[in-house]
Design a protein around this motif. Structure first.
Motif, PDB file in Angstrom:
ATOM      1  N   GLY A  21       2.323   0.169  -7.753  1.00  0.00           N
ATOM      2  CA  GLY A  21       2.805  -0.822  -6.878  1.00  0.00           C
ATOM      3  C   GLY A  21       2.823  -2.117  -7.400  1.00  0.00           C
ATOM      4  N   GLY A  22       2.453  -2.344  -8.677  1.00  0.00           N
ATOM      5  CA  GLY A  22       2.237  -3.703  -9.155  1.00  0.00           C
ATOM      6  C   GLY A  22       3.604  -4.552  -9.496  1.00  0.00           C
ATOM      7  N   PRO A  23       3.752  -5.729  -9.871  1.00  0.00           N
ATOM      8  CA  PRO A  23       2.686  -6.524  -9.594  1.00  0.00           C
ATOM      9  C   PRO A  23       2.236  -7.058  -8.357  1.00  0.00           C
ATOM     10  N   GLN A  24       3.204  -6.593  -7.370  1.00  0.00           N
ATOM     11  CA  GLN A  24       3.090  -7.350  -5.768  1.00  0.00           C
ATOM     12  C   GLN A  24       1.810  -6.801  -5.322  1.00  0.00           C
ATOM     13  N   LYS A  25       1.536  -5.623  -5.696  1.00  0.00           N
ATOM     14  CA  LYS A  25       0.333  -5.068  -5.069  1.00  0.00           C
ATOM     15  C   LYS A  25      -0.746  -4.693  -6.202  1.00  0.00           C
ATOM     16  N   ASP A  26      -1.979  -4.677  -5.863  1.00  0.00           N
ATOM     17  CA  ASP A  26      -3.028  -4.207  -6.932  1.00  0.00           C
ATOM     18  C   ASP A  26      -3.980  -3.254  -6.431  1.00  0.00           C
ATOM     19  N   ARG A  27      -3.404  -1.901  -6.079  1.00  0.00           N
ATOM     20  CA  ARG A  27      -4.380  -1.106  -5.445  1.00  0.00           C
ATOM     21  C   ARG A  27      -5.525  -0.674  -6.162  1.00  0.00           C
TER      22      ARG A  27
END
Length: 247
Positions: A215-221
């Motif tokens: 999900g990067g770069p918007q999300k950093d799970r």
């Protein structure tokens, strides 16, 4: 009284006058005629001797003067040097099995090696000349030239399948430097989580690929981008951008 003092004064002045040397005498020797006679006798003595008299040279040198070369033997320190040199030559002869070369002007000139053993036929002009001619070489070059193929430059094909995002494509699409915060990150102990999770990847490239796949770069799970610059685990897109510019 006055007339008596005047002769006494002349006598005193005469006693103080220095003695004038004889102009006919030489400096440091007798008269000039004697010097000429001694010089003529000395010249006659030197002309009658092929070797200087004893005492003019050292005893070590005069021992071998006039003797044949085979009878000359080194004396003193020269004998020690000769013995050491001979010992080294003997050891060399035993080690290599070949007699050392005696660099003497009386030795015959070494024979020229025209075709040393082990040389390939491609480097032997006589062998190559016997096998083919200049015309044959021209035909071979023409045949090889006919086999050349020029490949036209085409675009790089796109990747197919679901092998994951391309970090190269992502690096070329972005332009901001490392450390510039672009995406918002919220969490607790983000730095400790970042160090722990990044240690699981053997390289930053693999971490960046996993970061984009999750999900990067918007999300950093996975907690691999705590500063929000879009680059996980100290991954740097600069080398990929530089490669495109240099190409």
């Amino acid at each position: 009284m006055r007339y008596f003092l005047f002769p006494a004064t002349l006598v005193a002045l005469a006693a103080c006058e220095p003695t004038v040397p004889d102009s006919g005498s030489g400096v440091g020797f007798g008269d000039y005629d004697s010097y000429q006679q001694q010089r003529a006798a000395r010249d006659a003595q030197l002309q009658g001797q092929a070797v200087p008299p004893a005492g003019a040279i050292s005893g070590e040198a005069s021992t071998n003067v006039g003797a044949p070369q085979s009878a000359m033997k080194p004396q003193g320190a020269a004998a020690d040097v000769a013995a050491d040199t001979q010992a080294v030559l003997d050891a060399t002869r035993v080690n290599s099995g070949q007699k050392p070369v005696d660099a003497s002007p009386s030795n015959p000139a070494p024979a020229a090696v025209l075709n040393p053993a082990g040389i390939s036929k491609e480097n032997d002009f006589n062998a190559v000349g016997a096998q083919r001619s200049i015309e044959d070489d021209a035909q071979r070059r023409a045949a090889l030239k006919a086999q050349y193929q020029q490949v036209e430059v085409t675009a790089v094909p796109k990747r197919s399948g679901s092998s994951g995002p391309s970090i190269v494509e992502y690096a070329l699409k972005t332009s901001h430097p490392v450390g510039q915060s672009i995406y918002r990150r919220v969490g607790i102990n983000m730095q400790a989580r970042y160090q722990k999770n990044c240690a699981k990847y053997p390289s930053p490239d693999l971490a960046q690929s996993e970061f984009l796949a999750k999900g990067g770069p918007q999300k950093d799970r996975l907690g691999l981008d705590p500063d929000g610059d879009g680059y996980a685990c100290s991954w740097n897109p600069a080398p990929f951008r530089a490669a495109r510019q240099s190409g």
